[in-house]
Structures are given as structure tokens and as C-alpha cells.
Motif scaffolding. Structure first.
Motif, PDB file in Angstrom:
ATOM      1  N   PHE A 253       0.994  -1.204   0.099  1.00  0.00           N
ATOM      2  CA  PHE A 253       0.066   0.067   0.172  1.00  0.00           C
ATOM      3  C   PHE A 253       0.894   1.381   0.051  1.00  0.00           C
ATOM      4  N   ALA A 254       1.919   1.160   0.982  1.00  0.00           N
ATOM      5  CA  ALA A 254       2.760   2.371   0.921  1.00  0.00           C
ATOM      6  C   ALA A 254       3.458   2.536  -0.410  1.00  0.00           C
ATOM      7  N   GLY A 255       3.917   1.497  -1.127  1.00  0.00           N
ATOM      8  CA  GLY A 255       4.738   1.577  -2.290  1.00  0.00           C
ATOM      9  C   GLY A 255       3.992   1.909  -3.257  1.00  0.00           C
ATOM     10  N   LEU A 256       2.457   1.673  -3.445  1.00  0.00           N
ATOM     11  CA  LEU A 256       1.844   2.183  -4.436  1.00  0.00           C
ATOM     12  C   LEU A 256       1.356   3.632  -4.196  1.00  0.00           C
ATOM     13  N   GLY A 257       1.232   4.320  -2.916  1.00  0.00           N
ATOM     14  CA  GLY A 257       1.156   5.266  -2.516  1.00  0.00           C
ATOM     15  C   GLY A 257       2.270   6.415  -3.032  1.00  0.00           C
ATOM     16  N   LEU A 258       3.531   5.930  -2.841  1.00  0.00           N
ATOM     17  CA  LEU A 258       4.654   6.534  -3.256  1.00  0.00           C
ATOM     18  C   LEU A 258       4.865   6.829  -4.719  1.00  0.00           C
ATOM     19  N   LEU A 259       4.512   5.747  -5.568  1.00  0.00           N
ATOM     20  CA  LEU A 259       4.763   5.778  -6.833  1.00  0.00           C
ATOM     21  C   LEU A 259       3.466   6.713  -7.368  1.00  0.00           C
TER      22      LEU A 259
END
Length: 211
Positions: free
Chosen positions: A173-179
Motif C-alpha cells: 500500500f505504501a509503495g503504491l502510494g509513493l509511486l
């Protein structure tokens, strides 16, 4: 009723219950909600409803609570980085009442003991983390016992699966939010309620399908 039909009925009922989810989201959110928020909540409620449809009958009421209270709690966390007590408190009370009632009807002291143990374990893990590191937020700590109670009633393996899966989904979830540039590393705390809810529903559904 075959599995596909149960999914379809659950999807429809979850979408219907989304009316309650949206209302609770609106009255709990501090800022003005936007159309994408509503679309996300209705979609999430329908998906959770479809999953709950294949759960054991003793857990259907608990699943309905997740649709009506868990989904808007997770949505508020995404938008405002907080999990409101106005949603976690009734969720905890309702989850306790439904699971205790189910255990009494079934005459299963073991199920009741495991549910209470699940609440203590997941809630305790996050409480210790919060006291020593400040993370996750207090709202996440208050949400954890309700989810732990549900998974605990299914057995230790599903409780542990849910806890581990919540952190894996949080990382995703965090990775997608950063991307998507929805968050940055400077923001600090990222919403944990959505992956906690998703991990709980996923673990309970796999448990139900695996028998």
C-alpha cells in the motif's frame, strides 16, 4: 447455494450496505468528502460483502459490521490519517456481542476463548509498538482487537496470517502510494487501517474456503 451465487449475492448485499458505510463516513470525516471517496467506499463494501458471503453463518453478522463500520473507518484513515473512535468503539462492542452470541449458541467455549485471545494478541502487539515507537497510531491500536477477535475465533494460524498479511499489504500500500505520489517519505505515518481490514477479510475468506 453454489459458490458463485453466494459471491454474487454477497456483492449485491455489500453494495446495499454501502449506504450505511457512506453515511458514517460523511458524518465522521472532518473535511468535505469527494466523489472518488464514495466510489471507493461502495466498491470496498461490495467486495467485502462478497467475501463475507462465503464465511460460516456464525461469522456473517461480524462481517456485516466490517462492511458498515470497518470500511468507513479505513476510508477515513486514508483521507485524514486517523481511525475515529466513533467507528472503532461500536465495532468493538458489536464484534464482541456477535462472537460471544455465536459461541454461546454453538456451545463452543474454545471459540470464545480464542476470540478473546485474538483480540488481546493483535491489540497487544500494536499497543506495545505504539508505546515504544509512537507507531502505529492510537486509532489503529483500537481497531486491532476487533479484527483480532474475528480471526482468533478461526484459530491461531488465521490470526497470525492476518497480522503478517497486514504488514505485507501495508508495505505494498505504501509503495503504491509513493509511486502515485499520494504520500511521500516525509509524511511519516501511512494509513494502516486499510491493509489491516483487507488482511482480515482475506484471511477469514481463505479460512472459510479451505474448510
Amino acid at each position: 447455494m453454489n459458490l458463485d451465487l453466494r459471491f454474487a449475492v454477497g456483492f449485491a448485499l455489500g453494495g446495499g450496505l454501502a449506504t450505511v458505510s457512506v453515511l458514517l463516513f460523511r458524518v465522521t470525516l472532518k473535511m468535505a468528502p469527494k466523489r472518488p471517496h464514495y466510489i471507493a467506499i461502495v466498491t470496498a463494501a461490495a467486495v467485502v460483502g462478497a467475501a463475507v458471503a462465503v464465511w460460516p453463518p456464525s461469522l456473517i453478522a461480524a462481517g456485516v459490521l466490517l462492511v458498515m463500520l470497518g470500511v468507513p473507518a479505513a476510508a477515513v484513515d486514508v483521507v485524514e490519517h486517523r481511525v475515529p473512535d466513533r467507528l472503532t468503539a461500536p465495532l468493538a462492542a458489536g464484534m464482541t456481542a456477535t462472537l460471544v452470541t455465536a459461541a454461546l449458541i454453538a456451545g463452543s467455549a474454545t471459540s470464545l476463548t480464542m476470540a478473546l485471545a485474538g483480540a488481546a494478541v493483535w491489540g497487544g502487539v500494536l499497543l506495545v509498538s505504539f508505546l515504544f515507537t509512537g507507531d502505529p497510531g492510537p486509532g489503529d491500536v483500537k481497531l486491532a482487537p476487533s479484527l483480532g477477535m474475528l480471526l482468533g475465533s478461526l484459530g491461531w494460524q488465521w490470526l497470525l496470517t492476518g497480522i503478517v498479511a497486514s504488514y505485507l499489504l501495508a508495505a505494498l500500500f505504501a509503495g503504491l502510494g509513493l509511486l502515485a505520489k499520494r504520500w511521500s517519505l516525509r509524511d511519516g505515518r501511512l494509513p494502516l487501517a486499510p491493509p489491516m481490514l483487507a488482511a482480515t477479510v482475506l484471511s477469514a475468506t481463505i479460512a472459510a474456503l479451505s474448510g
